[in-house]
Design an enzyme around this catalytic site. Structure first.
Site, mmCIF file in Angstrom:
data_model
loop_
_atom_site.group_PDB
_atom_site.id
_atom_site.type_symbol
_atom_site.label_atom_id
_atom_site.label_comp_id
_atom_site.label_asym_id
_atom_site.label_seq_id
_atom_site.Cartn_x
_atom_site.Cartn_y
_atom_site.Cartn_z
ATOM 1 C CE1 TYR A 187 -50.839 13.179 -8.592
ATOM 2 C CE2 TYR A 187 -49.329 14.920 -7.947
ATOM 3 C CZ TYR A 187 -50.599 14.511 -8.291
ATOM 4 O OH TYR A 187 -51.624 15.420 -8.362
ATOM 5 C CB THR A 201 -50.961 18.838 -9.911
ATOM 6 O OG1 THR A 201 -50.203 19.275 -8.781
ATOM 7 C CG2 THR A 201 -50.071 17.902 -10.735
ATOM 8 C CG ASP A 202 -48.778 23.123 -7.461
ATOM 9 O OD1 ASP A 202 -48.792 21.887 -7.311
ATOM 10 O OD2 ASP A 202 -48.776 23.923 -6.492
ATOM 11 C CD GLU A 203 -46.996 17.600 -6.274
ATOM 12 O OE1 GLU A 203 -46.281 16.641 -6.588
ATOM 13 O OE2 GLU A 203 -47.547 17.710 -5.162
ATOM 14 C CE LYS A 259 -52.926 15.085 -12.365
ATOM 15 N NZ LYS A 259 -54.343 14.595 -12.462
ATOM 16 N N GLY A 270 -63.679 10.365 -11.247
ATOM 17 C CA GLY A 270 -62.996 10.591 -9.968
ATOM 18 C C GLY A 270 -63.822 11.443 -9.024
ATOM 19 C CG LEU A 315 -66.174 3.562 -5.566
ATOM 20 C CD1 LEU A 315 -67.370 2.733 -5.108
ATOM 21 C CD2 LEU A 315 -66.160 4.896 -4.826
ATOM 22 C CG HIS A 349 -39.916 16.922 0.090
ATOM 23 N ND1 HIS A 349 -40.000 16.867 1.447
ATOM 24 C CD2 HIS A 349 -41.033 17.556 -0.315
ATOM 25 C CE1 HIS A 349 -41.118 17.439 1.850
ATOM 26 N NE2 HIS A 349 -41.766 17.868 0.787
#
Ligand code: NAD
Ligand code: DAU
Length: 372
Positions: A180, A156-158, A184, A27, A55, A306
């Site tokens: 997403y 990620t913090d998510e 992760k 990546g 890509l 959200h």
């Protein structure tokens, strides 16, 4: 809120890999991965990097043009186009590496709501293929008395989900709320299982919202900067009071490299940003830098599910000796100025399938928009 940089750096101890190690960076043609490649090769300390990148729409070899144009850097760099979920490509590349740094992912939350499949293929199957190659090669090396391949998973913090109060520490439960972040979190769980079951030498970083040059224009800051340059509407989700902690891209890349070199096997490290801000604060700051009016901002229907706020506790990374260097005001100013100076780069990123994506994501939202 004011910039809050983590505390003084501690002694990180002995590095786990040599400065001139051979790195496989998956990546590496994306936003953060390309910053990592530019920065690590730019130290001119002998490090060698092979980039493996599929890509996708988000990967762009132009992000690595500065490396390819510098003979000393280019001599220590190689680009391979391919998929981390393809064992035939991954196996031989892992076999010649001292360490693997995996940035490869589908990275945009809104696209994961529209089309989640690619997120799972890269974030789960792709991570599994990398881990299998690392496990096999590490076993062979250990049998010959050599050190295993080190693996770093960029997360990620998510994965913590929305954090309405306080700060997430690395031992908090994972509670992802979008396709997403679920992909992760799944990737991370696989990494942990390979550490425990197969003794793989792996570490994980959980980074905060990152911004800077070469950021794909689908994300908040580059979308709003580039739309504002063209006097197009800026679609602010919901009330715009969601909070993120913004991390400059070279600080994120530096933290990842620090954890690769000094992190303890099996450990996870939060990488916090330097400024906790609402989206309204961020948009106000970028419009001010551009000299554009708030009247461009439109309040649009919110992103489903959200996450209202993310916030990371960075003490574990600070104890390992890492400290962010870039205050938000400086990072934002240089980012906005970079987009102003690099129109051909972002206009190319806003071509191809861009219009179809934009219409699907924003068409109905903008039709229903109100004054912000
Ligand atoms: P990006 O979308 O800009 O880049 C992703 C790169 O991965 C692209 O070059 C793409 O071509 C490549 N890629 C995608 N699927 C691939 C596959 N199957 N095989 C090989 N290459 C593939 O993403 P980014 O913002 O640079 O994020 C990089 C990593 O950091 C991701 O893992 C993301 O989850 C994580 N992260 C991002 C942020 C952020 O704010 N951007 C914050 C924390 C963590
Ligand atoms: O926190 C780390 C994460 O940060 C990374 O793991 C992700 O890969 C990265 O994309 C980013 O996720 P966010 O969803 O926070 O970033 P995004 O730029 O999409 O949105 C930032 C905030 O701005 C969020 O509250 C949603 C809002 N937003 C975003 C867009 C694209 C808007 O209000 N309007 C928009 O058009």
């Amino acid at each position: 809120m004011a910039d809050s940089l983590p505390g003084a750096a501690a002694d990180p101890g002995t590095p786990r890999i040599a400065p001139d190690a051979r790195l496989l960076v998956t990546g590496g043609a994306g936003f953060i991965g390309s910053a990592y490649v530019r920065d690590v090769l730019g130290r001119r300390d002998g490090a060698r990097i092979t980039v493996l990148d599929k890509l996708t729409y988000a990967g762009n070899r132009a992000n690595l043009a500065a490396v390819e144009a510098d003979p000393e850097l280019a001599a220590r760099y190689r680009f391979v186009e391919g998929d981390i979920a393809d064992p035939a490509i991954v196996g031989p590349l892992v076999a010649e590496a001292d360490a693997v740094v995996n940035f490869a992912a589908e990275s945009h939350v809104d696209r994961s709501i529209l089309d989640p499949e690619a997120f799972l293929r890269t974030g789960v199957i792709g991570v599994h293929v990398l881990l299998e190659a690392v496990r096999a090669e590490s076993g062979a090396r250990r049998a010959g008395g050599r050190p295993p391949v080190r693996y770093l998973q960029v997360s990620t913090d998510e994965v913590y989900g929305a954090v309405l109060e306080g700060r997430s520490t690395e031992t908090d439960a994972l509670a992802p709320r979008s396709p997403y972040s679920a992909a992760k979190a799944s990737g991370e769980l696989l990494v942990h299982s390979y550490v425990v079951t197969h003794g793989v030498d792996a570490v994980v970083t959980r980074g905060s919202n990152t911004y800077g040059p070469f950021h794909h224009p689908e994300k908040l800051i580059p979308l709003f900067v580039t739309n504002a340059i063209d006097d197009l509407p800026l679609p602010l989700y919901g009330d715009g009071l969601q909070e993120r902690d913004w991390l400059y891209v070279s600080d994120h890349a530096g933290a990842i490299d620090h954890v690769l070199r000094f992190g303890a096997t099996g450990e996870t490290y939060n990488v916090p940003g330097s400024a906790e801000l609402t989206n309204r604060d961020v948009v106000t700051a970028l419009l001010e830098r551009l000299g554009k009016p708030w009247s461009l901002v439109r309040s649009v229907p919110d992103r489903p599910g959200h996450d209202r706020r993310y916030a990371l506790d960075g003490s574990k990374l600070a104890a390992l000796g890492w400290r962010n260097r870039t205050p938000f005001a400086d990072g934002l100013a240089s980012t906005v100025d970079w987009f102003v100076a690099n129109e051909p780069w972002w206009r190319a990123a806003k071509s191809g399938d861009w219009d179809a994506y934009y219409e699907r994501q924003y068409g109905a939202r903008l039709a229903a928009s109100t004054e912000a």
